[in-house]
Design a protein around this motif. Sequence first.
Motif, short mmCIF file in Angstrom:
data_model
loop_
_atom_site.label_atom_id
_atom_site.label_comp_id
_atom_site.label_asym_id
_atom_site.label_seq_id
_atom_site.Cartn_x
_atom_site.Cartn_y
_atom_site.Cartn_z
N PRO A 15 0.84 -1.12 -0.01
CA PRO A 15 0.13 0.16 0.10
C PRO A 15 0.91 1.36 0.10
O PRO A 15 1.72 1.39 1.00
N LEU A 16 0.65 2.03 -1.03
CA LEU A 16 1.43 3.20 -1.31
C LEU A 16 2.89 2.97 -1.38
O LEU A 16 3.70 4.01 -1.00
N GLY A 17 3.64 1.61 -1.57
CA GLY A 17 4.77 1.39 -1.76
C GLY A 17 5.64 1.36 -0.60
O GLY A 17 6.93 1.38 -0.72
N ARG A 18 5.11 1.29 0.90
CA ARG A 18 5.72 0.94 2.03
C ARG A 18 5.63 -0.23 2.77
O ARG A 18 4.30 -0.75 2.64
N LEU A 19 6.59 -0.75 3.33
CA LEU A 19 6.45 -2.17 4.07
C LEU A 19 6.80 -1.88 5.14
O LEU A 19 8.18 -1.32 5.50
N THR A 20 6.20 -2.37 6.38
CA THR A 20 6.89 -2.40 7.69
C THR A 20 7.80 -3.48 7.73
O THR A 20 7.80 -4.53 7.05
N ALA A 21 8.58 -3.53 8.85
CA ALA A 21 9.61 -4.78 8.89
C ALA A 21 8.68 -5.82 9.09
O ALA A 21 9.16 -7.23 8.55
N ALA A 22 7.56 -5.98 9.71
CA ALA A 22 7.00 -7.07 9.80
C ALA A 22 6.00 -7.69 8.50
O ALA A 22 6.32 -8.98 8.39
N GLN A 23 5.83 -6.64 7.86
CA GLN A 23 5.39 -7.12 6.40
C GLN A 23 6.59 -7.73 5.51
O GLN A 23 6.25 -8.59 4.79
N LEU A 24 7.74 -7.12 5.71
CA LEU A 24 8.82 -7.83 5.16
C LEU A 24 8.98 -9.07 5.68
O LEU A 24 9.03 -10.08 4.47
N ARG A 25 8.99 -9.47 6.80
CA ARG A 25 9.17 -10.77 7.37
C ARG A 25 8.13 -11.71 6.74
O ARG A 25 8.24 -12.91 6.73
#
Length: 446
Positions: A307-317
């Motif tokens: 969403p809007l090109g940003r990933l949290t560290a949790a979403q990366l994992r």
Amino acid sequence: MLAAMPPTPTPTPDPGEPRIRDRGDACPGALRLHSADDGRLARLRLPAGRLTARQVEVLAVAAETLGDGRISITSRGNAELRGLADDCGAGLAELLAGAGLLPSPTHERVRNIVASPAAGLDGLGAADVQLWARELDALLCATPWAAALSGRFLFVLDDGRGDVAGLGGDVTLVAVRGGAALLYVGGRALRVAAADAARAALAAAGAFLTAARQAGTGAWRVRELPEGHEPDVPTALTAAGVPAEPAEPAEPAEPAEPAAVRAHARTLDPTPARKPEPPQAPVPPLPQGPPPPPGPLGSAAVCLLAPLGRLTAAQLRALLPADEVRFTPWRGVVVAGAGPERLPALDAAGLVTRPDSPWVGVSACTGRPGCAKSLADVRADAAPGPVGAAHGLPVHFSGCERRCGHPHGRWTDVLATPGGDYLVDGVPTPRTALPEAVTTARTTTR
């Protein structure tokens, strides 16, 4: 190791005048950080957007321990870390180098390679251009003169489906059937063997550097070269030992499986110089195809959007386990080695997993509070439209007239104004009316 960005860009020339650049480009990198209102910014080049599982974890750690806890995906499929401390440069470099993300400190900003992210995963395309990207990256890092390329110079490798061919590459390779590739540079096209594709792209970049040096205008990109200083690619290919022939005007540079795609879519002197040749016959048009939609990609990969090109560290994992992860130029992710059964969990993690999501095609610049030039918190104001609404054109929300990160091709322009409202394709629009106005603009034929 750190360098601040110059405060004032080179002014845009008048129409018809060549652009004159009196300095090198100031694009941030992983070693040259940019100063922003929310801290330092690092931009990490990821050729073809590719990350190993270990590198995904390292990026998550970097975001958590050094940055603001998020990773931004750029329109070239690169990664940005924001909110970095002034003194984090050495620690960040050590962390990235240990994960193999900085193979050449002198070349780290010139590894701008976009490649069809689904290549080799879904059975479409005329060649696995991801392999070309790895070879080209190795050649770039091993070639001393390549470090002179601008941080904005772009290589585009399309597997024939047309998803990335139109992204404005300075050097574009398009795979075609019969074990060949079409090499596009400055409005001309040559046919080379697929086995020579990466070497041909490097030679073309060398031809650009020669032309730029002779022009004396400090050009960063091919389109900035003044008339009469076109890159002499044929001579560069000959010097590199790459056989080439002119691409036939009637030669189709189309998606390799058009029906399937429609269904799926919904040494320091690089080259000698010579005088430019007379204008050539029309070249094959670049193929045009849609990006892969969110959802399953073949039987063992999935395509997602951030969403809007940003990933949290949790979403990366949440992307792990994976054979590899590929960031895409549509600010999304392809996860190789993940089947459709992973989609519910990825959806629960906040990633876009369905083609009917209202966030498909929606992007925004950094905006406030991270950018001093922005007039609004555009990410908070971004309005995707109602669920199930026809997407139509992409839409980009911009905090100022620079419109950083906007899509290529046609798109709906949402621009913040000093009064706190917006212009939607030039039409004054109150902030409260953005959802309806954006939906109308995206779906109205112009």
